[in-house]
Structures are given as C-alpha cells and as structure tokens.
Scaffold this active site. Structure first.
Site, PDB file in Angstrom:
ATOM      1  N   SER A   1      23.496 -45.909 -19.066  1.00  0.00           N
ATOM      2  CA  SER A   1      23.125 -44.607 -18.504  1.00  0.00           C
ATOM      3  C   SER A   1      23.064 -44.490 -16.994  1.00  0.00           C
ATOM      4  O   SER A   1      22.886 -43.376 -16.504  1.00  0.00           O
ATOM      5  CB  SER A   1      21.793 -44.164 -19.098  1.00  0.00           C
ATOM      6  OG  SER A   1      21.984 -43.864 -20.463  1.00  0.00           O
TER       7      SER A   1
ATOM      8  N   LYS B   1      15.337 -39.645 -11.372  1.00  0.00           N
ATOM      9  CA  LYS B   1      15.597 -39.214 -12.751  1.00  0.00           C
ATOM     10  C   LYS B   1      14.294 -38.786 -13.415  1.00  0.00           C
ATOM     11  O   LYS B   1      13.231 -39.394 -13.181  1.00  0.00           O
ATOM     12  CB  LYS B   1      16.234 -40.367 -13.522  1.00  0.00           C
ATOM     13  CG  LYS B   1      16.707 -40.005 -14.940  1.00  0.00           C
ATOM     14  CD  LYS B   1      17.412 -41.203 -15.576  1.00  0.00           C
ATOM     15  CE  LYS B   1      17.948 -40.848 -16.962  1.00  0.00           C
ATOM     16  NZ  LYS B   1      18.583 -42.027 -17.603  1.00  0.00           N
TER      17      LYS B   1
ATOM     18  N   SER C   1      23.008 -41.169 -19.475  1.00  0.00           N
ATOM     19  CA  SER C   1      22.069 -40.078 -19.483  1.00  0.00           C
ATOM     20  C   SER C   1      21.580 -39.674 -18.083  1.00  0.00           C
ATOM     21  O   SER C   1      20.861 -38.689 -17.954  1.00  0.00           O
ATOM     22  CB  SER C   1      20.867 -40.423 -20.355  1.00  0.00           C
ATOM     23  OG  SER C   1      20.206 -41.541 -19.857  1.00  0.00           O
TER      24      SER C   1
END
Lengths: 93, 457
Positions: B143, B44, B119
């Site tokens: 997330s 990420k 997210s």
C-alpha cells in the site's frame, strides 16, 4: 483435502454472526458467490509444504511501570454515549 | 447496503482540485528547527493525529478524533515539519486503488481517469500533484509501493520493526509498516530517517539487531541498538551501483503487462550500464504469496477490527436488543463492502474446523517465502521486479471482481510476508501511465535498496 461445505448464504450468515455484522439478504447472496471464488483460490495453499518454522522472536517482557495515561475526559471524548464518567454500552444479554 | 462512497458529493465540494487526495485539510505549523523545517507533509488517515480527525477512510470513524499522536507524527513535529492534512485511503487499508474509501475515490494526478493505486492513494497523489512536499503512507501488502508506482513517485516499505506502529490503526499487525512517499529517493530517505527508530510503545521495533550487513539472524546481536541508529539513509542515495548484483525473480516477471515489462527492463539496462550485474533467481514460493497474504491479513483484520463496536468510538448500534444485536448493527452501518468481505473471510479462515486448512497453511507458505527470499539474497545484493504487474487501472474498472484486484498484489505481498524492506522508484511510463520498479533488500538493508533506487531514478 477436506471437502469444503458449499459456500451458501447460510454459511455466510453463520460467519456474519460470529463476526457480529448484520448483513442483509442481498449481501448474503452476493458475498456467498464471491466467497466461493476466493476460497477456491485459497485452496491452492494445499500445495505448500509443511514447515516447522523457528520464529525469530525476542522476549520483550518487562515489569509494569506506572506512567501517565489518557485522562478520563480524553478517553471518553469519542464515545457516542457516556454515563457517570463511563462508557455506556448495550445490554449484555 | 453498507457504507460505500456515501460522501462522494461532499468530497467533490470540499476539494479544490478534483483529485480528492485529502479527507481533512488542516495545517499544523512546524517549528523553524529540524531536518524537516520548511517542509510540508501529508499524513495517511489511518495514522493518529491528536486533535485532528482520523477516519481510516471509513464511515465507522468519520467523526473520530484521536486523543494522542502516533509516534511517527511526534517525530515529524520534532523534526520541524508542517503537517498539511490527512490523506484519503482505501477503507482501513483494504484495497489497491483507493476506491473503497467512504469519502470517494482519489484520482491519479498523472491521468485523472485512472486510479492512483492504494491503499495510500491520497498520500501518493498529494505528493505527485505538489500538494505536499512529502507524505506518510502505510504498507501491509503493497500500500505504499503501489500508489508510488502508479503516481510516478518514490515509496519505501521499511523492514518490519524499523518504524513504530504506535498510533497506526491496525489492519494486519504482523505485516504492516508506515513508510515515506516523496518525489525523489533522497527525500524519501530523509523522511525515513526521521520516522525510523525504536519505540518502547511498540514492542515489535527491534532492539537486538545491530549492524546492517545482511539478513536478520537471531544469533547475531551485533550491538544493542536499533538498526536505524547505525544507518544513514540519505547518504545512501549516492547512485553508486558499480559491482552491485541485482537478482530478478522469474516468477515476478511472468504475466506482467508487456508495456510495464518493457519499462522495467529498460531500467535494468540502465543499471547495468552503470556497473550493476543483473542475474535471474527463482522464488517458487511466491506463486502462493498472494493467497497466504490474504488469509493472514484477513484473519488478523477480523481480530483487529473487532474493537469497532460503537461503544468507545465509532457509529453506535443503538440500545435495542442485546449487545450482539447492537454491535452487529453498528458494524453493518459503519463498514463498507470490502471491509465486510475481509472481516468475514478472516473470521471463516480462523474459525473452528477451518483454521488448519487455511491459516496454518498460510503460515507455512509465509515461512517458505521467507526462506526463499533469504536464500536469494545470499546470491544477490538486492532483488528487482516491476512494482505492479499492470499499469494504473481506470477508475471503476476493478470494483466488480475482488479476486482480480487481489491478484494485482502479486509482486508486493511477498515482501510483507518476508518482513523485508522494499522501495518503488519511477521507471518510465507505458501509454502515458507511470511504471514503478521495485527493489527488495535484506532485513534492515534499507541503505542497499536506497542506493540502487537512486541510480535508477
């Protein structure tokens, strides 16, 4: 509970100054409307009983130890402006 | 004006498959050795990778290249993994759909008109689409678990303190953890084993917890090792739930979409058939968890994002006027709408005159949530709920009303407030869209939730 000041664009502008974000007029209006709804929702926190929570903390302090750190070059590499091997920033006042 | 989706066209041009799962594709070959040899991992884009751009999905960091690796990245490399790129995310982790990214939204590989969740949407989409074997995400209020649920893969949010946050760009540092995303429970557990462990550079990775026999208790220092040292996460994926008690909080089922609920209940039936005992529990505090989460997260975000002033890194505000003017210009240009919203609301909630009203009450709510979960986990081995109360939304559907988006986090945020571990595992579909089941364990009880999840998959 205390009365909240209406969330008007002036309030948003004041908070934006505290947060150092330069909002334009359209954003001030739009955020004021959204904040009113969101803050009203946050008001339900009034229903929460008070606590004297004992946080589960551990003391992780230790003496300073000298070790390797970033080189000056690496530390400056992402800066938009540098001068004489230092970060260059705007005037303080 | 702000900086949203300014690069959507560039994103389409860069992307081969239309998903926009990656912000930067760059291959760092792993060595032949170690538990992740021959495995590809996507990371990420809020996790620092030395020499590889790390943007946090933001215009503010569109050109930022970290001079160091996050601890978890060092561990991936030491395990022989090949890193294949940095994945798209909601800007600075703020969002539930990966639509607030400056680099454009990511699409759900299962149905590209729908969101992948957020997210960590890019990480989940990359795994679901087979573009990486495994991925790392971060979970502040759901997330990792939300995109895992929406994309039909597995995601784990570790207990706070299990995995080092050194090198994770902070959004809400009392709530967040880096977690694994994988196609199966066993693979997620293997990745967890690689990244978990104490780190002298992150003082919140606990050293005083020992055996993983139940709720964290400051009085029971069973050993002086970090909990990961005594645990075998992969071995826990043995599917044996005979005699396990699973508690279902009524508050996390009410109001859930009927199709999601049906899929979740079918999963519970299946676990019962394998010998688990299903009970209901009550967690009245979770009714306030979303508000408490947002007040705390926004407050911490306003502090953590204060560093973005355009001097050491980021978009410069120029040199006209004084530093307040320059910083304000930098942040107006570099931050998107959702980030501005949260920084402002957080500033408001912490400001003089309002701190007692919002922040103190949110901390009281957090303490209440923690106590509620701890007592419920004395009645049941693990707790279970649908991961998300709704199926994956359509792209564009959620953006006009932030409050509705916040409410979608109702099932995930309580776990971050309580500092507990949770896993999302695929639990069927509704109308062709994936549904996830969430299992929550006691502090450092990752093995218990891995076990139950492996029986459910």
């Amino acid at each position: 509970m205390s009365e909240r000041d209406a969330v008007d664009p002036e309030t948003v502008e004041h908070v934006a100054e505290l947060a150092r974000v330069d909002l334009d007029a359209e954003e001030l209006e739009r955020f004021a409307a959204q904040f009113a709804d969101i803050l009203e929702y946050f008001d339900t926190l009034d229903e929460v009983p008070e606590t004297d929570a004992e946080p589960d903390l551990a003391n992780v302090m230790r003496d300073d130890e000298i070790s390797e750190c970033l080189s000056r070059e690496d530390a400056l590499r992402n800066a938009p402006e540098t001068e004489d091997g230092k970060f260059k920033g705007p005037r303080v006042s | 004006m702000g900086a949203n989706a300014g690069n959507a066209d560039a994103a389409e041009a860069r992307d081969d498959d239309g998903l926009n799962a990656f912000v930067t594709r760059e291959r760092i070959e792993g060595s032949g050795d170690g538990p992740l040899a021959e495995t590809t991992v996507a990371v990420k884009d809020n996790i620092s990778t030395e020499g590889v751009r790390t943007t946090c999905g933001s215009a503010m960091l569109a050109e930022y290249v970290p001079p160091y690796d996050a601890t978890v990245v060092e561990r991936l490399k030491a395990a022989g993994a090949t890193i294949v790129g940095k994945t798209n995310m909601d800007e600075f982790g703020m969002g539930t759909t990966t639509e607030t990214s400056y680099f454009g939204p990511t699409r759900n590989p299962v149905d590209t008109d729908h969101v992948p969740g957020g997210s960590s949407g890019g990480s989940a989409a990359a795994v679901a689409a087979g573009e990486a074997d495994l991925a790392l995400g971060s979970d502040t209020g759901g997330s990792v678990r939300c995109p895992a649920a929406f994309c039909g893969v597995v995601g784990i949010k570790p207990t706070y303190g299990l995995v080092s946050r050194y090198g994770l760009v902070a959004y809400a540092n009392s709530l967040e953890q880096i977690g694994p995303i994988a196609p199966t429970v066993e693979e997620a557990a293997e990745l967890l084993a690689v990244i978990a462990g104490p780190d002298g550079r992150d003082a919140t990775t606990r050293f005083d917890e020992g055996a993983t026999d139940g709720a964290a208790d400051s009085g029971t220092a069973n050993g002086d090792g970090h909990p990961a040292e005594a645990a075998d996460y992969a071995a826990a994926a043995d599917g044996d739930v005979d005699g396990t008690t699973i508690g279902v909080p009524t508050e996390l089922i009410e109001g859930v979409d009927p199709g999601v609920r049906e899929a979740f209940e079918a999963t519970l039936d299946d676990l019962e058939a394998q010998g688990a005992e299903i009970t209901t529990v009550d967690l009245p505090s979770v009714e306030h968890a979303v508000e408490a989460y947002y007040v705390i997260a926004m407050g911490e975000a306003s502090s953590n994002l204060a560093r973005f002033d355009g001097v050491r890194y980021g978009v410069s505000g120029g040199f006209d006027g004084n530093w307040n003017d320059a910083f304000a210009r930098a942040r107006e240009a570099g931050f998107g709408d959702e980030v501005k919203r949260r920084v402002l609301l957080g500033t408001y909630a912490l400001s003089a005159g309002y701190q007692e009203e919002y922040y103190k009450k949110a901390q009281d709510a957090r303490a209440w949530v923690k106590r509620d979960f701890d007592s419920a986990l004395e009645e049941a081995d693990v707790l279970a709920s649908p991961t998300m109360p709704v199926p994956p939304m359509e792209l564009g559907e959620s953006l006009s009303d932030p409050l509705t988006m916040y409410l979608a986090d109702a099932n995930t945020t309580p776990v971050n407030l309580a500092n507990l571990p949770a896993i999302s595992v695929p639990a069927g579909e509704t109308d062709g869209l994936p549904v996830g089941a969430q299992f929550v364990g006691p502090a450092f009880g990752e093995e218990a939730i891995i076990r139950v999840a492996s029986a459910a998959e």
